[in-house]
Design a protein around this motif. Structure first.
Motif, short mmCIF file in Angstrom:
data_model
loop_
_atom_site.label_atom_id
_atom_site.label_comp_id
_atom_site.label_asym_id
_atom_site.label_seq_id
_atom_site.Cartn_x
_atom_site.Cartn_y
_atom_site.Cartn_z
N ARG A 74 55.77 37.66 46.78
CA ARG A 74 56.92 37.26 45.71
C ARG A 74 55.60 37.00 44.86
O ARG A 74 56.52 37.87 43.39
CB ARG A 74 57.10 35.67 45.94
CG ARG A 74 57.91 35.31 47.84
CD ARG A 74 58.29 34.02 47.01
NE ARG A 74 59.55 33.92 48.51
CZ ARG A 74 60.08 32.96 48.40
NH1 ARG A 74 59.54 31.88 47.39
NH2 ARG A 74 60.96 32.82 49.71
N LEU A 75 54.11 37.39 44.61
CA LEU A 75 53.52 37.46 43.43
C LEU A 75 53.49 38.48 43.21
O LEU A 75 53.42 38.59 41.63
CB LEU A 75 52.30 37.08 43.88
CG LEU A 75 51.81 35.01 44.26
CD1 LEU A 75 49.99 34.96 44.79
CD2 LEU A 75 51.78 34.27 42.28
N ARG A 76 53.11 39.05 43.90
CA ARG A 76 52.93 40.95 43.07
C ARG A 76 54.74 40.88 42.62
O ARG A 76 54.83 41.46 41.97
CB ARG A 76 52.73 41.91 44.84
CG ARG A 76 52.00 41.37 45.55
CD ARG A 76 51.02 41.75 44.18
NE ARG A 76 49.06 41.68 44.93
CZ ARG A 76 49.36 40.32 44.60
NH1 ARG A 76 49.37 39.60 44.27
NH2 ARG A 76 47.80 40.42 45.33
N LEU A 77 55.76 41.00 43.36
CA LEU A 77 57.23 40.72 43.11
C LEU A 77 57.27 40.89 41.34
O LEU A 77 58.12 40.86 40.60
CB LEU A 77 58.21 40.40 44.38
CG LEU A 77 58.35 41.99 44.88
CD1 LEU A 77 59.88 40.68 45.69
CD2 LEU A 77 59.08 42.86 45.13
N GLY A 78 56.48 39.37 41.15
CA GLY A 78 56.84 39.28 40.19
C GLY A 78 55.25 39.26 39.02
O GLY A 78 55.63 39.19 37.72
N GLY A 79 55.45 40.58 39.25
CA GLY A 79 54.02 40.77 38.69
C GLY A 79 52.49 40.71 38.10
O GLY A 79 52.40 40.88 37.42
N VAL A 80 52.33 39.51 38.99
CA VAL A 80 51.41 38.65 38.71
C VAL A 80 50.11 39.29 39.82
O VAL A 80 49.71 39.36 41.82
CB VAL A 80 51.32 37.47 39.48
CG1 VAL A 80 50.09 36.67 39.67
CG2 VAL A 80 52.23 37.05 38.35
N GLN A 103 51.74 33.62 32.79
CA GLN A 103 50.89 33.79 33.79
C GLN A 103 50.83 33.12 34.28
O GLN A 103 50.93 33.48 35.94
CB GLN A 103 50.05 35.30 33.82
CG GLN A 103 49.80 36.18 34.58
CD GLN A 103 49.38 36.98 34.84
OE1 GLN A 103 48.34 37.32 34.30
NE2 GLN A 103 49.83 38.87 35.02
N GLN A 106 53.85 30.94 35.88
CA GLN A 106 53.94 32.15 36.87
C GLN A 106 53.80 32.14 37.99
O GLN A 106 54.58 31.56 39.46
CB GLN A 106 54.41 33.33 36.23
CG GLN A 106 55.70 34.00 37.02
CD GLN A 106 55.86 35.42 36.25
OE1 GLN A 106 54.93 35.95 35.25
NE2 GLN A 106 56.15 36.66 37.18
N ALA A 107 52.29 31.98 38.78
CA ALA A 107 52.04 32.38 39.76
C ALA A 107 52.33 30.88 40.21
O ALA A 107 52.16 30.51 41.48
CB ALA A 107 50.70 32.38 39.54
N THR A 110 56.08 30.31 41.55
CA THR A 110 55.72 30.97 42.78
C THR A 110 55.56 29.77 43.86
O THR A 110 56.63 29.86 44.97
CB THR A 110 55.56 32.38 42.59
OG1 THR A 110 55.88 33.39 41.47
CG2 THR A 110 55.57 33.29 44.07
#
Length: 217
Positions: A74-80, A103, A106-107, A110
């Protein structure tokens, strides 16, 4: 009259369900510590989220691995892409670099919405330079090798992150002597400026369970 009573019961049940759902979605947030590296360490707990498995043992380990994998995805999909996620006994640790407070939030968000995570600890740093990243990678290899080669750390589940010369140890040990040894070994590596302790000591009844694992990410 009976219909009115039934209707009242339904309304109360729906209201109670909404209240309980609200507790699960919005856990209490506490801010702790004062990191000198960009952002404060943030810890928040959601006491209302139920545990889906028993503490310790193979069931908990499987649950942790599943949560860790889902959180990382989920972190990768969110761009983190610069924050690592580790889960130990339902406790999620977010460690890494962030470009902005947004950011970092956001992490946190998530991890906060992932069912099964009951506690979150975060330690964020500003973005590293290329030279700093190379130095940290070299330290990470050295610390990981030394911990993996230490027989005293049998049955320990340790993950290591190194950021800005700070060795961050995450995981669990079977007793306090193992925890002390791990922290001491990491601190003795030349180039390590500081050691952050995110190691939990397992209950004595579980001390003999599991196998030794030392991982880096």
């Amino acid at each position: 009259m009976i219909m009115k009573r039934n209707l009242l019961h339904i309304v109360l049940a729906v209201g109670l369900g909404m209240a309980l759902a609200g507790c699960a979605v919005y856990p209490a947030v506490q801010v702790a510590g004062g990191a000198m590296t960009g952002y404060d360490a943030v810890v928040f707990a959601d006491a209302n989220l139920p545990k889906e498995s028993v503490e310790g043992g193979q069931i908990q380990c499987d649950s942790d691995r599943m949560l860790e994998r889902r959180l990382r995805e989920r972190l990768r999909l969110g761009g983190v892409h610069t924050v690592s996620a580790h889960v130990i006994n339902g406790h999620a640790y977010l460690v890494g670099q962030t470009d902005s407070r947004a950011q970092a939030d956001q992490a946190l968000g998530t991890a906060r919405t992932l069912e099964g995570v009951r506690l979150i600890t975060c330690k964020f740093y500003p973005r590293l330079t290329v030279r700093e990243a190379q130095s940290d990678a070299a330290l990470l290899r050295t610390v990981s090798q030394k911990l993996a080669a230490t027989k005293r750390l049998e049955n320990a589940d340790l993950r290591i992150e190194v950021i800005r010369g700070t060795a961050i140890l995450i995981g669990s040990t079977s007793d306090h002597s193992q925890k002390t040894a791990a922290l001491a070994i990491a601190g003795e590596v030349w180039g390590v400026r500081d050691v952050v302790d995110y190691i939990a000591v397992a209950p004595s009844a579980q001390a003999g369970a599991g196998t030794s694992r030392v991982a880096s990410n």
